[in-house]
Design a protein around this motif. Structure first.
Motif, PDB file in Angstrom:
ATOM      1  N   LEU A 111       0.836  -1.209   0.000  1.00  0.00           N
ATOM      2  CA  LEU A 111       0.000   0.000   0.000  1.00  0.00           C
ATOM      3  C   LEU A 111       0.862   1.245   0.000  1.00  0.00           C
ATOM      4  O   LEU A 111       1.989   1.247   0.451  1.00  0.00           O
ATOM      5  CB  LEU A 111      -0.887  -0.009   1.248  1.00  0.00           C
ATOM      6  CG  LEU A 111      -1.795  -1.234   1.291  1.00  0.00           C
ATOM      7  CD1 LEU A 111      -2.561  -1.268   2.588  1.00  0.00           C
ATOM      8  CD2 LEU A 111      -2.736  -1.208   0.116  1.00  0.00           C
TER       9      LEU A 111
ATOM     10  N   HIS B  66     -10.973   6.967   0.368  1.00  0.00           N
ATOM     11  CA  HIS B  66     -11.562   5.643   0.156  1.00  0.00           C
ATOM     12  C   HIS B  66     -10.495   4.587  -0.068  1.00  0.00           C
ATOM     13  O   HIS B  66     -10.405   3.986  -1.123  1.00  0.00           O
ATOM     14  CB  HIS B  66     -12.528   5.685  -1.038  1.00  0.00           C
ATOM     15  CG  HIS B  66     -13.548   6.762  -0.897  1.00  0.00           C
ATOM     16  ND1 HIS B  66     -14.060   7.466  -1.953  1.00  0.00           N
ATOM     17  CD2 HIS B  66     -14.151   7.274   0.205  1.00  0.00           C
ATOM     18  CE1 HIS B  66     -14.921   8.370  -1.520  1.00  0.00           C
ATOM     19  NE2 HIS B  66     -14.994   8.272  -0.217  1.00  0.00           N
ATOM     20  N   ARG B  67      -9.649   4.427   0.958  1.00  0.00           N
ATOM     21  CA  ARG B  67      -8.553   3.495   0.817  1.00  0.00           C
ATOM     22  C   ARG B  67      -8.733   2.307   1.722  1.00  0.00           C
ATOM     23  O   ARG B  67      -9.262   2.420   2.828  1.00  0.00           O
ATOM     24  CB  ARG B  67      -7.254   4.203   1.187  1.00  0.00           C
ATOM     25  CG  ARG B  67      -6.801   5.099   0.090  1.00  0.00           C
ATOM     26  CD  ARG B  67      -5.394   5.488   0.310  1.00  0.00           C
ATOM     27  NE  ARG B  67      -5.293   6.627   1.205  1.00  0.00           N
ATOM     28  CZ  ARG B  67      -4.136   6.986   1.748  1.00  0.00           C
ATOM     29  NH1 ARG B  67      -3.058   6.275   1.529  1.00  0.00           N
ATOM     30  NH2 ARG B  67      -4.086   8.031   2.527  1.00  0.00           N
ATOM     31  N   LYS B  68      -8.213   1.185   1.271  1.00  0.00           N
ATOM     32  CA  LYS B  68      -8.300  -0.010   2.089  1.00  0.00           C
ATOM     33  C   LYS B  68      -7.472   0.182   3.360  1.00  0.00           C
ATOM     34  O   LYS B  68      -7.867  -0.246   4.444  1.00  0.00           O
ATOM     35  CB  LYS B  68      -7.780  -1.207   1.302  1.00  0.00           C
ATOM     36  CG  LYS B  68      -8.218  -2.509   1.897  1.00  0.00           C
ATOM     37  CD  LYS B  68      -7.676  -3.670   1.098  1.00  0.00           C
ATOM     38  CE  LYS B  68      -8.040  -4.968   1.803  1.00  0.00           C
ATOM     39  NZ  LYS B  68      -7.172  -6.056   1.364  1.00  0.00           N
TER      40      LYS B  68
ATOM     41  N   HIS C 287     -11.546   1.612   4.646  1.00  0.00           N
ATOM     42  CA  HIS C 287     -12.786   1.957   3.952  1.00  0.00           C
ATOM     43  C   HIS C 287     -13.354   0.729   3.255  1.00  0.00           C
ATOM     44  O   HIS C 287     -12.629   0.007   2.564  1.00  0.00           O
ATOM     45  CB  HIS C 287     -12.533   3.067   2.932  1.00  0.00           C
ATOM     46  CG  HIS C 287     -13.790   3.686   2.409  1.00  0.00           C
ATOM     47  ND1 HIS C 287     -14.456   3.186   1.318  1.00  0.00           N
ATOM     48  CD2 HIS C 287     -14.509   4.742   2.858  1.00  0.00           C
ATOM     49  CE1 HIS C 287     -15.539   3.922   1.105  1.00  0.00           C
ATOM     50  NE2 HIS C 287     -15.595   4.872   2.032  1.00  0.00           N
ATOM     51  N   LYS C 288     -14.650   0.472   3.469  1.00  0.00           N
ATOM     52  CA  LYS C 288     -15.287  -0.675   2.821  1.00  0.00           C
ATOM     53  C   LYS C 288     -15.850  -0.226   1.478  1.00  0.00           C
ATOM     54  O   LYS C 288     -16.423   0.859   1.370  1.00  0.00           O
ATOM     55  CB  LYS C 288     -16.430  -1.205   3.695  1.00  0.00           C
ATOM     56  CG  LYS C 288     -15.950  -1.851   4.986  1.00  0.00           C
ATOM     57  CD  LYS C 288     -15.644  -3.331   4.780  1.00  0.00           C
ATOM     58  CE  LYS C 288     -15.004  -3.961   6.005  1.00  0.00           C
ATOM     59  NZ  LYS C 288     -13.698  -3.381   6.371  1.00  0.00           N
ATOM     60  N   ALA C 289     -15.662  -1.067   0.461  1.00  0.00           N
ATOM     61  CA  ALA C 289     -16.120  -0.696  -0.872  1.00  0.00           C
ATOM     62  C   ALA C 289     -17.640  -0.728  -0.956  1.00  0.00           C
ATOM     63  O   ALA C 289     -18.268  -1.692  -0.528  1.00  0.00           O
ATOM     64  CB  ALA C 289     -15.533  -1.644  -1.908  1.00  0.00           C
ATOM     65  N   ALA C 290     -18.207   0.335  -1.499  1.00  0.00           N
ATOM     66  CA  ALA C 290     -19.630   0.318  -1.828  1.00  0.00           C
ATOM     67  C   ALA C 290     -19.782  -0.543  -3.071  1.00  0.00           C
ATOM     68  O   ALA C 290     -18.802  -0.838  -3.752  1.00  0.00           O
ATOM     69  CB  ALA C 290     -20.126   1.731  -2.091  1.00  0.00           C
TER      70      ALA C 290
ATOM     71  N   ALA D  27     -10.058  -0.940  -6.884  1.00  0.00           N
ATOM     72  CA  ALA D  27     -11.032  -0.189  -6.088  1.00  0.00           C
ATOM     73  C   ALA D  27     -11.974  -1.162  -5.383  1.00  0.00           C
ATOM     74  O   ALA D  27     -12.780  -0.756  -4.558  1.00  0.00           O
ATOM     75  CB  ALA D  27     -11.825   0.772  -6.973  1.00  0.00           C
ATOM     76  N   ARG D  28     -11.859  -2.454  -5.752  1.00  0.00           N
ATOM     77  CA  ARG D  28     -12.708  -3.509  -5.168  1.00  0.00           C
ATOM     78  C   ARG D  28     -14.183  -3.168  -5.302  1.00  0.00           C
ATOM     79  O   ARG D  28     -14.961  -3.267  -4.376  1.00  0.00           O
ATOM     80  CB  ARG D  28     -12.338  -3.741  -3.694  1.00  0.00           C
ATOM     81  CG  ARG D  28     -10.957  -4.338  -3.577  1.00  0.00           C
ATOM     82  CD  ARG D  28     -10.396  -4.315  -2.198  1.00  0.00           C
ATOM     83  NE  ARG D  28      -9.045  -4.902  -2.203  1.00  0.00           N
ATOM     84  CZ  ARG D  28      -7.971  -4.272  -2.662  1.00  0.00           C
ATOM     85  NH1 ARG D  28      -8.064  -3.055  -3.141  1.00  0.00           N
ATOM     86  NH2 ARG D  28      -6.785  -4.864  -2.669  1.00  0.00           N
TER      87      ARG D  28
ATOM     88  N   ARG E  95     -15.760   5.888  -3.319  1.00  0.00           N
ATOM     89  CA  ARG E  95     -16.243   5.016  -2.248  1.00  0.00           C
ATOM     90  C   ARG E  95     -15.847   3.555  -2.465  1.00  0.00           C
ATOM     91  O   ARG E  95     -16.533   2.644  -2.017  1.00  0.00           O
ATOM     92  CB  ARG E  95     -17.762   5.148  -2.081  1.00  0.00           C
ATOM     93  CG  ARG E  95     -18.129   6.500  -1.469  1.00  0.00           C
ATOM     94  CD  ARG E  95     -19.616   6.698  -1.328  1.00  0.00           C
ATOM     95  NE  ARG E  95     -20.235   5.642  -0.561  1.00  0.00           N
ATOM     96  CZ  ARG E  95     -21.495   5.246  -0.724  1.00  0.00           C
ATOM     97  NH1 ARG E  95     -22.248   5.801  -1.641  1.00  0.00           N
ATOM     98  NH2 ARG E  95     -21.985   4.300   0.024  1.00  0.00           N
ATOM     99  N   GLY E  96     -14.730   3.354  -3.139  1.00  0.00           N
ATOM    100  CA  GLY E  96     -14.172   2.009  -3.231  1.00  0.00           C
ATOM    101  C   GLY E  96     -13.308   1.739  -2.012  1.00  0.00           C
ATOM    102  O   GLY E  96     -13.350   2.482  -1.021  1.00  0.00           O
ATOM    103  N   SER E  97     -12.529   0.683  -2.118  1.00  0.00           N
ATOM    104  CA  SER E  97     -11.597   0.371  -1.044  1.00  0.00           C
ATOM    105  C   SER E  97     -10.260   0.164  -1.735  1.00  0.00           C
ATOM    106  O   SER E  97      -9.864  -0.936  -2.055  1.00  0.00           O
ATOM    107  CB  SER E  97     -12.082  -0.891  -0.326  1.00  0.00           C
ATOM    108  OG  SER E  97     -11.108  -1.299   0.591  1.00  0.00           O
ATOM    109  N   MET E  98      -9.593   1.297  -1.965  1.00  0.00           N
ATOM    110  CA  MET E  98      -8.489   1.258  -2.924  1.00  0.00           C
ATOM    111  C   MET E  98      -7.162   0.858  -2.328  1.00  0.00           C
ATOM    112  O   MET E  98      -6.838   1.203  -1.189  1.00  0.00           O
ATOM    113  CB  MET E  98      -8.342   2.648  -3.557  1.00  0.00           C
ATOM    114  CG  MET E  98      -9.261   2.836  -4.751  1.00  0.00           C
ATOM    115  SD  MET E  98      -8.954   4.380  -5.573  1.00  0.00           S
ATOM    116  CE  MET E  98      -9.976   5.480  -4.642  1.00  0.00           C
ATOM    117  N   THR E  99      -6.389   0.128  -3.132  1.00  0.00           N
ATOM    118  CA  THR E  99      -4.971  -0.063  -2.849  1.00  0.00           C
ATOM    119  C   THR E  99      -4.217   0.382  -4.092  1.00  0.00           C
ATOM    120  O   THR E  99      -4.798   0.487  -5.169  1.00  0.00           O
ATOM    121  CB  THR E  99      -4.645  -1.537  -2.560  1.00  0.00           C
ATOM    122  OG1 THR E  99      -5.156  -2.330  -3.639  1.00  0.00           O
ATOM    123  CG2 THR E  99      -5.268  -1.984  -1.253  1.00  0.00           C
TER     124      THR E  99
END
Lengths: 374, 201, 524
Positions: A2, A73-75, A79-82, C274-275, C340-344
């Motif tokens: 990351l 909006h990062r893992k 942050h959980k993905a919509a 972005a999952r 609003r993703g969960s990005m790496t």
């Protein structure tokens, strides 16, 4: 795996920094279009600034969303993905908004374009012909015509002497135009396609062999304006500048009158007998134009342009040499120079070629000899 | 058996379709000609040579209220060291009026040479309204060493020329046509429909 | 199980060594060939770019003469467009399309082999033309008549090379169309296909439509040069501008041939990292189709200065501006996918994000170029050079790099070196901007394209640009190193490689066995 916080901010700065100079530079010379001196130039500059501003705003708005998203909006932040995947309303909105912006841009552009194309009712008409690699200007209403060659010495181009202020943007005879007068240009070309451009006048038009293009300008301020050929036209495409010398209408009239006198003086010079030294001196000056292909030392370019040093033409009979210079060689880049150079100039340059670079024909060609062949 | 029949039917269908596509594409190739004509007509592309109308000049009422300046210029391209210029630099005509201008060409070399002149009309929007009823363009002109020749061009500026056109420039460029002298018609595109064989000087 | 079977196949049916590569009909082998060829040409074209930038480092002529400089600008473009970018994308298509739609191979494998093996001959001919008497083609990659009619035999060699590349592209495109329509796994409806497949399907149609146009244009050039026709020679009644019309009728769709597959790759990468599913799939497909359609009616915006009639200029201005709408939709959709993703941020994602940003810069400058009156100032200046490098380097080439990092583990079975991958990304992105951003200013200040020497006021930005170019060029050696290292070994990659990516290609083991999906998968 990351990205760390500091790397991310580096990313943002890395991508944003190149844009920063744009904003304060909008009006500065060197970063934006040069300050125009014609009404169309003014319109184009304001059109350009407007579009650039719109583009910048769109860029900043769109990517502030993206960079906020990258930040928030990062893992790594948990942050959980919509899982939403479309929104018809949103998609319609962001198709319609750009469309409306485009219509807004198209309206002033169309108006400017219509004015650009209106070449009617000009007071002065100049025909511009592109040659490989120089320009020829003809004042159709005044019977004046001349060539305009690059005047930067080869020594400067080949780094043997310091470069002057107007390096590559200087010519032996600039195009002289009156200010506050609608000037129409008829643009064509002799061999391949060229394009005549002066940024300050916002005039750029292709010269196409066999066809004639029209464009106009109205210069508001006396001064020297410099431009270049902008259509690749062969080897010396980068060495055929355009220089416009804009003078007040009175000064322009004076220049016209002086020019007519000069033409008469030239004609009488052609009647005189020239000495070998004078011919050689003048010939060396003219030879600059030949050097582009045939080399400063007459060495040519192997398989592309023949040498002059030791060539059969330059060491053979004068008549044949004159024939080649005056009428050119069909199917090659060798042009007919009789329309471009005066009798004196042809006599001088031929004499120079025959007695330089190790050639020693020893004969002095007189302007009268050239005149006899016309 | 039936499976084979189904397969054969399917193959037949594909072959029929493929052949139809091939025929349609071939036909489309020919349809390009009128399509491009239409496209060029609408956008005004390729209208720069003016129109050569070899038939009788359509009788048009002369519009005495307008006066249009017609300018003439001549160029010689590289490879054809002739002298070539209009006898008069400009003239004024009324729309609808048939006028004649003369160009003079002189071969200044010591060789016999064949040249061919290409017309071009500016501005663009006037080109379609500039009708040449007699023209030395697109045809070979052969000149002996030192020979000079007068070349007339008769033209009409049509009465429906746009109101904002005040000046029309007719430019001729003379090219060395030695390369094309064996076949007069050439394969040119700009003037293919406008080629007139060189009948007079 | 599948791997064992594959190995079994290989043993029995395939020659080894060089003959394996010459005779192969396997889509994965051919994909590898295309990608290696593309990387090689990328280096060759890059070396030419460095010759150009070295000459432009300082005003004055230092390294090459103007004639050779023109050969370099011409060849750099031809090699990059026809040698690096187009074969690169065909390589991706060969590797990925069968795996993405659940097909065992391309529909026409022998044709596939042939369409690749034409290329080495075409490029031997093209690069060989540099050694022809009088040097290589020097009239720009656009080969504008009448300048190209003046050229030596190198122009003929280029024309023949272009013919060969055209045949290769058309065959490749036909293969892709046939594969996509006939080889999809049961349940893989058109609107379920991955976006990469969609973009390639549309690209293939563009190729089939326009490559013959290019072939026609250069053939007319050839007959003008040697067989006494006068299509473009005014002396015979031809029209030099017609060459430009025909050329750009090919040339503009060609631009989209080079960018649509890049859009496809980006649209695969972003959802994975972005999952989150791709936002607005249907509108993405529509936008690609819209861009493809518009690409056919905007060609003359490359030639606003030739003296077109006003109506023509207006038509091409409006049509060109319209392209901004579907292109905008794509950019907005990518941003919305990230939202609003969960990005790496692994290397492929870094490349994808920078493509979105930098391509948009190129897109916006493209919008500026569409405004006809302003275009009169930009036309044939460095502003245009900056514009199309933002589109083609940071659009097409960087998307390919991202795609390579994304699928390398699938191709080789090893993870690439993430640290070096990221380093490569940052060097590329930063040096790219140092190289090309100043060129916008150069163009606005009045520096024309394709000149070997320039006036003194352009010096500073040229110095900057040349420094950036050398940095950019040498950073690409890192790409070669990372790829070679990854092929040779590394951490074992799992079948999924990434965190729950979508798509059939992730259901087969890594490395993907020689034969995949011999029994079609069921797609729901």
């Amino acid at each position: 795996m990351l990205m760390s916080r500091s790397k991310l901010s580096a990313a943002i700065i890395g991508l944003a920094v190149p844009w920063l100079p744009v904003v304060p530079a909008m009006a500065d010379y060197g970063l934006n279009l040069p300050p125009p001196v014609s009404p169309i130039g003014d319109e184009i500059l304001s059109l350009h600034n407007l579009i650039m501003l719109i583009c910048l705003i769109i860029f900043v708005v769109v990517f502030s969303f993206m960079f906020y998203s990258i930040y928030a909006h990062r893992k790594s932040k948990g942050h959980k993905a919509a899982q939403f995947s479309h929104s018809t309303r949103l998609e319609i909105v962001w198709s319609v908004i750009p469309f409306v912006i485009l219509v807004g841009m198209a309206i002033p552009s169309t108006a400017t374009l219509i004015r650009m194309e209106d070449t009617s009712q000009a007071d002065v008409t100049v025909k511009i012909t592109g040659y490989q690699w120089k320009w020829r200007y003809e004042y159709l209403d005044h019977g004046i015509a001349f060539n305009s060659n690059l005047s930067t010495p080869r020594d400067q181009i080949e780094n043997r002497s310091a470069k002057g202020d107007n390096y590559l943007l200087e010519v032996d005879r600039p195009l002289v135009l009156p200010t506050d007068t609608k000037v129409r240009f008829l643009i064509t070309a002799n061999d391949v396609i060229h394009s005549w451009w002066v940024p300050e006048l916002a005039v750029k038009k292709d010269g196409i062999p066999g066809f004639i293009n029209e464009i106009w300008t109205l210069i508001k301020k006396p001064g020297i304006y410099r431009g270049q050929c902008t259509e690749l036209c062969g080897k010396d495409h980068g060495f055929m500048p355009v220089v416009v010398d804009a003078r007040s209408p009175e000064d322009f009239q004076a220049w016209l009158a002086a020019n007519k006198q000069e033409a008469a003086a030239d004609a009488s010079a052609a009647m005189a007998e020239w000495s070998m030294d004078d011919l050689m001196a003048k010939g060396k000056e003219i030879y600059g134009a030949c050097a582009a292909c045939h080399g400063a030392q007459g060495e040519g370019v192997p398989n592309v342009f023949p040498p002059i040093a030791g060539s059969a033409v330059a060491t053979g009979p004068v008549a044949q040499h004159l024939e080649v210079v005056m009428n050119g060689r069909d199917g090659t880049a060798m042009q007919a120079f009789k329309g471009q150079l005066s009798d004196t100039e042809i006599a001088a340059v031929v004499t120079y070629q025959r007695n330089s670079f190790g050639n020693s024909a020893g004969d002095a060609v007189q302007p009268a000899d050239v005149k006899a062949l016309r | 058996m039936t499976e084979q029949a189904i397969r054969q039917a399917a193959n037949r269908r594909i072959i029929t379709r493929a052949v139809m596509v091939a025929v349609a594409m071939f036909g489309f190739g020919f349809a390009m000609v009128p399509l491009y004509d239409l496209f060029c007509d609408i956008t005004g592309l390729n209208g720069k040579t003016g129109v050569t109308d070899s038939g009788s000049a359509r009788a048009q009422a002369v519009d005495e209220t307008r006066l249009i300046t017609v300018e003439f210029t001549g160029n010689t391209a590289g490879g054809l060291p002739w002298e070539f210029r209009p006898a008069v630099a400009k003239m004024q005509v009324h729309p609808g009026q048939v006028a004649e201008a003369v160009y003079v060409a002189r071969n200044t070399t010591s060789d016999r040479m064949v040249g061919r002149a290409i017309p071009s009309v500016a501005p663009n929007r006037a080109a379609a309204h500039f009708k040449k009823t007699e023209c030395f363009c697109f045809s070979n002109q052969e000149l002996a060493p030192g020979e000079s020749r007068e070349m007339p061009v008769r033209f009409v500026v049509e009465t429906d020329v746009p109101q904002d056109v005040h000046t029309i420039t007719l430019s001729y460029s003379f090219f060395n046509a030695g390369k094309y002298s064996s076949s007069d018609a050439g394969t040119g595109t700009a003037g293919s429909d406008a080629i007139r064989r060189g009948e007079k000087g | 199980m599948a791997t064992a079977e594959a190995a079994h196949h290989e043993e029995h049916h395939h020659p080894s060594g060089i003959m394996r590569w010459i005779t192969t009909t396997n889509h994965k082998d051919i994909g590898t060939l295309y990608l290696s060829f593309s990387l090689m040409m990328f280096m060759v074209g890059g070396a030419m770019a460095l010759v150009i930038r070295a000459e432009l480092f300082q005003p004055g002529l230092q390294i090459v003469d103007p004639h050779f400089f023109n050969q370099m600008t011409t060849m750099h473009a031809l090699v990059m467009i026809f040698g690096a970018i187009m074969p690169g994308f065909v390589g991706f298509a060969n590797w990925m399309i069968p795996m993405m739609i659940g097909a065992p191979d391309m529909a026409l494998p022998r044709l596939n082999n042939w369409s690749f093996w034409i290329l080495p001959f075409a490029f031997t001919m093209l690069l060989g033309s540099l050694f022809a008497p009088g040097g290589g083609p020097a009239s720009g990659w656009t080969l504008y008549a009448p300048l190209s009619i003046q050229g030596g035999m190198s122009v003929d060699m280029t024309i023949l090379a272009v013919h060969m590349m055209g045949i290769s592209s058309v065959l490749g495109a036909i293969n892709i169309v046939v594969t996509v329509f006939n080889m999809r796994a049961p349940g893989m409806t058109l609107m379920k296909m991955p976006l990469f497949v969609w973009t390639w399907l549309i690209t293939a149609y563009l190729l089939i439509a326009v490559m013959p146009v290019l072939a026609g244009a250069v053939t007319m050039l050839l007959t003008d040069r040697h067989f006494g026709t006068a299509f473009f020679d005014p002396a015979g009644g031809g029209d030099p501008v017609m060459f430009q019309h025909i050329f750009w009728f090919f040339g503009h769709p060609e631009v989209y041939v080079m960018i649509l597959p890049a859009f496809g790759i980006i649209s695969e990468i972003i959802p994975t990292f972005a999952r989150k599913p791709l936002f607005g799939y249907a509108s993405m497909v529509l936008a690609v189709a819209g861009i493809a359609f518009l690409s056919f009616i905007v060609w003359a915006h490359h030639m606003f200065t030739v003296g077109m009639p006003l109506i023509g200029e207006l038509f091409f201005m409006y049509a060109t501006m319209l392209i901004a709408v579907p292109t905008g939709v794509k950019v907005f959709n990518w941003v919305a996918t990230m939202w609003r993703g969960s990005m790496t941020f692994e290397t492929p994602m870094l490349f994808a994000i920078s493509v979105v940003v930098l391509f948009t810069i190129g897109g916006l400058s493209g919008l500026m170029l569409a405004i006809t009156p302003a275009d009169f100032q930009y036309h044939d200046t460095y502003f245009v050079v900056a514009h199309f490098h933002y589109v083609l380097f940071s659009g097409a080439a960087m998307a390919m790099m991202g795609g390579a990092y994304y699928w390398l583990p699938k191709w080789t079975g090893h993870m690439y070196d993430e640290k070096l991958g990221k380093l490569h990304f940052w060097l590329t992105a930063i040096f790219f901007n140092i190289t090309f951003f100043p060129q916008h200013f150069l163009g606005l200040a009045g520096m024309p394209r394709r000149i070997p020497d320039y006036a003194l006021q352009f010096t500073e930005f040229n110095v900057m640009s040349s420094i950036g170019a050398f940095g950019l060029g040498f950073s690409q050696l890192l790409l070669v190193y990372v790829v070679v290292k990854c092929v040779r070994g590394g951490e074992k990659a799992s079948a999924e490689v990434w965190d729950n990516p979508k798509g059939l290609e992730w259901t087969v083991p890594s490395p993907a066995p020689y034969h995949t999906f011999e029994t079609p998968p069921q797609v729901r």
